[in-house]
Design a protein around this motif. Structure first.
Motif, PDB file in Angstrom:
ATOM      1  N   LEU A  18       0.819  -1.205   0.000  1.00  0.00           N
ATOM      2  CA  LEU A  18       0.000   0.000   0.000  1.00  0.00           C
ATOM      3  C   LEU A  18       0.858   1.261   0.000  1.00  0.00           C
ATOM      4  N   THR A  22       0.697   4.226  -2.743  1.00  0.00           N
ATOM      5  CA  THR A  22       0.594   5.654  -2.437  1.00  0.00           C
ATOM      6  C   THR A  22       1.722   6.441  -3.093  1.00  0.00           C
ATOM      7  N   THR A  29      -3.703   6.071   1.290  1.00  0.00           N
ATOM      8  CA  THR A  29      -4.510   4.856   1.426  1.00  0.00           C
ATOM      9  C   THR A  29      -4.280   4.203   2.778  1.00  0.00           C
ATOM     10  N   GLN A  40      -1.443   1.640   7.655  1.00  0.00           N
ATOM     11  CA  GLN A  40      -1.291   2.905   6.940  1.00  0.00           C
ATOM     12  C   GLN A  40       0.137   3.407   7.105  1.00  0.00           C
ATOM     13  N   THR A  63     -13.492  10.251   0.564  1.00  0.00           N
ATOM     14  CA  THR A  63     -12.839   8.946   0.670  1.00  0.00           C
ATOM     15  C   THR A  63     -13.616   7.894  -0.110  1.00  0.00           C
ATOM     16  N   ILE A  78     -10.521  -1.041   2.281  1.00  0.00           N
ATOM     17  CA  ILE A  78      -9.431  -0.151   1.898  1.00  0.00           C
ATOM     18  C   ILE A  78     -10.032   1.229   1.670  1.00  0.00           C
ATOM     19  N   CYS A  80      -9.323   5.103   0.365  1.00  0.00           N
ATOM     20  CA  CYS A  80      -8.430   5.940  -0.429  1.00  0.00           C
ATOM     21  C   CYS A  80      -8.925   7.382  -0.398  1.00  0.00           C
ATOM     22  N   LEU A  97      -4.910  -2.468  -6.508  1.00  0.00           N
ATOM     23  CA  LEU A  97      -5.107  -3.014  -5.167  1.00  0.00           C
ATOM     24  C   LEU A  97      -5.407  -4.512  -5.218  1.00  0.00           C
TER      25      LEU A  97
END
Length: 220
Positions: A18, A22, A29, A40, A63, A78, A80, A97
């Motif tokens: 992740l 990003t 994310t 995160q 989001t 998830i 974003c 993803l």
């Protein structure tokens, strides 16, 4: 229903994947599993209470929420940040993803790992509304000592007790006219603070919470 349990290596690999996503897309994310793990900024946090409280500080207005399923069970979500993100970028994000998850959980058949299309604000509102209907229906008939869901991340024990005291008073006097000031006085809270607790932890306001069981009783 039992949730899929990821290994520590799975979680750290997902955190790294992740973070790469990003870095590539500039889309901030995070991932939250329904076992309480929060991922995160290339880190894995496993304290459930802290993670739940942190989630309450998020703004979901910008989001995209992607539900994640493994072994045909809903496993987590998830999220974003979609500020300045186009619909095309969001579709690319989902594809990326899915690939990331399938690499992290390579031991699973690919068709058992799913990332559903992002839920829009209308769908989220519908889910929230449906949840409130269930909460109010259950609260109207409950005889349990605790009316606030036990997994609700309240500020502290005093707030938890005060909210339960307020909710018990409401349901014990549901046939009467109730005001925010009256209930706040019973719970030894200020009206403004009680109003914030309703909005933050029950995702509704005082008037709506009181009126729903009244409508149900009127229908009966």
């Amino acid at each position: 229903m039992p949730f899929f349990s990821a290994t520590a290596k799975n979680n750290h690999d997902l955190a790294h994947g992740l973070a790469q996503f990003t870095g590539l897309t500039q889309i901030k994310t995070l991932f939250y599993s329904f076992t309480g793990v929060l991922i995160q900024d290339d880190t894995v946090a496993t304290d459930v209470t802290t993670n739940q409280h942190q989630l309450t500080t998020l703004s979901l207005t910008t989001t995209a929420l992607f539900p994640v399923g493994i072994d045909h069970c809903l496993w987590g979500v998830i999220l974003c940040d979609t500020t300045n993100v186009s619909a095309q970028q969001l579709r690319f994000a989902r594809t990326y993803l899915i690939d990331t998850l399938r690499q992290v959980f390579a031991e699973h058949a690919n068709d058992t790992i799913q990332v559903w299309a992002a839920l829009d604000s209308t769908q989220l509102n519908q889910i929230s509304h449906f949840y409130q209907l269930l909460v109010h229906a259950n609260a109207a008939t409950t005889t349990k000592s605790s009316l606030v869901p036990l997994n609700t991340p309240l500020i502290n024990d005093d707030a938890y007790r005060s909210m339960n005291q307020a909710l018990h008073f409401i349901h014990d006097h549901i046939h009467q006219s109730l005001s925010l000031d009256e209930v706040a006085k019973v719970a030894y809270l200020s009206p403004s603070y009680l109003s914030r607790l309703f909005k933050r932890y029950l995702q509704t306001n005082f008037v709506s919470y009181v009126n729903t069981p009244k409508i149900t009783l009127a229908q009966k």
